[in-house]
Motif scaffolding. Sequence first.
Motif, mmCIF file in Angstrom:
data_model
loop_
_atom_site.group_PDB
_atom_site.id
_atom_site.type_symbol
_atom_site.label_atom_id
_atom_site.label_comp_id
_atom_site.label_asym_id
_atom_site.label_seq_id
_atom_site.Cartn_x
_atom_site.Cartn_y
_atom_site.Cartn_z
ATOM 1 N N ALA A 118 0.982 -1.324 -0.059
ATOM 2 C CA ALA A 118 -0.049 -0.283 0.237
ATOM 3 C C ALA A 118 0.888 1.273 0.178
ATOM 4 O O ALA A 118 0.326 2.206 -0.404
ATOM 5 N N SER A 119 1.995 1.288 0.242
ATOM 6 C CA SER A 119 2.975 2.382 0.624
ATOM 7 C C SER A 119 3.320 2.845 -0.840
ATOM 8 O O SER A 119 4.248 3.671 -0.979
ATOM 9 N N PHE A 120 3.464 1.919 -2.055
ATOM 10 C CA PHE A 120 3.792 2.314 -3.226
ATOM 11 C C PHE A 120 2.903 3.466 -3.650
ATOM 12 O O PHE A 120 1.982 3.611 -3.548
ATOM 13 N N LYS A 129 -5.906 2.207 -0.548
ATOM 14 C CA LYS A 129 -5.050 1.321 -0.821
ATOM 15 C C LYS A 129 -4.828 0.419 0.159
ATOM 16 O O LYS A 129 -4.334 -1.042 -0.128
ATOM 17 N N LEU A 130 -4.851 0.685 1.492
ATOM 18 C CA LEU A 130 -4.546 -0.411 2.458
ATOM 19 C C LEU A 130 -5.522 -1.499 2.435
ATOM 20 O O LEU A 130 -5.376 -2.683 2.702
ATOM 21 N N ALA A 131 -6.806 -0.979 2.232
ATOM 22 C CA ALA A 131 -8.043 -1.765 2.047
ATOM 23 C C ALA A 131 -7.844 -2.868 0.895
ATOM 24 O O ALA A 131 -8.156 -4.207 0.850
ATOM 25 N N LEU A 132 -7.403 -2.128 -0.329
ATOM 26 C CA LEU A 132 -7.189 -3.170 -1.523
ATOM 27 C C LEU A 132 -6.117 -4.184 -1.333
ATOM 28 O O LEU A 132 -6.134 -5.367 -1.581
ATOM 29 N N ALA A 133 -4.882 -3.728 -0.823
ATOM 30 C CA ALA A 133 -3.735 -4.300 -0.621
ATOM 31 C C ALA A 133 -4.140 -5.708 0.181
ATOM 32 O O ALA A 133 -3.785 -6.773 0.259
ATOM 33 N N GLY A 134 -4.902 -5.423 1.341
ATOM 34 C CA GLY A 134 -5.340 -6.328 2.526
ATOM 35 C C GLY A 134 -6.262 -7.369 1.853
ATOM 36 O O GLY A 134 -6.052 -8.606 1.861
ATOM 37 N N ALA A 135 -7.202 -6.843 0.797
ATOM 38 C CA ALA A 135 -7.861 -7.865 0.378
ATOM 39 C C ALA A 135 -7.133 -8.785 -0.700
ATOM 40 O O ALA A 135 -7.611 -10.026 -0.627
#
Length: 315
Positions: A118-120, A129-135
Amino acid sequence: MSLASLVLGSRAVDLSTVIDAFTNFDPSSTPETVVRHMRVPRTLLGLLVGAALGLSGALLQGVTRNPLADPGIMGINAGAAAAVVLGITAFGIESVGGYVWLAFVGAGIATVVVYSVASFGREGATPVKLALAGAAVTAALTSVTTAVIMSDVRALNQLRFWQVGSLAGRYLPVFWQVLPFILVGIVLAVGAAHALNGLALGDDTARSLGQNVGRTRAVVFVAVILLCGAGTAACGPIVFIGLVVPHLARMICGPNYRWILAYCIVLTPLVFLAADIVGRLVMPTDSELEVGIVLGVLGAPAFVLLVRYKNLAEL
């Protein structure tokens, strides 16, 4: 609630026996042995893990600004499960004590991967981005775990024992294993409360107030790894409690995270132990319903009521 956890169960123990177990312990007495060596560790672990899961849920909802955030959304449960399966199939680990370390490491690695992905980009680790990366990480790890256990019956049976979510069979060694991690996580969480209030106003507002948003998120995720990683490792993936209790705290005290975290430390262990007690009492003698199942059954309608009578966006 702690006293009720010591007294109530598939076989009720009277209060005098509980007192004798602490003041005049008789090793030949089965009820006193049950209280001292089974129910006391179970109660202590319930209080500790309950506080950890409640805090981690509130932290995740604050740092992602997502009212539906819970350990599942950040890949924590999936990472822990994947590590446990790997330990069972590759190293033959079958003890609860071994699962603790495997699940803790797996949860930590999964959370670090989610945050790194998510940090990219120029904006860094934004809530979306955190939610998408986590999913994405959760889906990938769940697929790997499913593929392994479908080809290994022993891994399936062992994972099922851990993944149901339970306080049964978790004795003092498990409590001492996770205690240092959870205590450090609580300290970090309490220290991040003021910063979470700034993040709730938005990244731009938080920066204008002099807050280092990236550092705040990093500290919060370290706290989540310690709290939720250790709690999940000790008792398995516990659903709904880290999602619902922070919303209850907000209904009581408002949006100030200093109070939200304080209420979570108090309320979540009470709910956790209450669910564990219900699981012991609803089944016939010498059997019980695991706390993870009880919380799943009761947590779903409780959350529906929250959504029904309170605008979720206001929570």
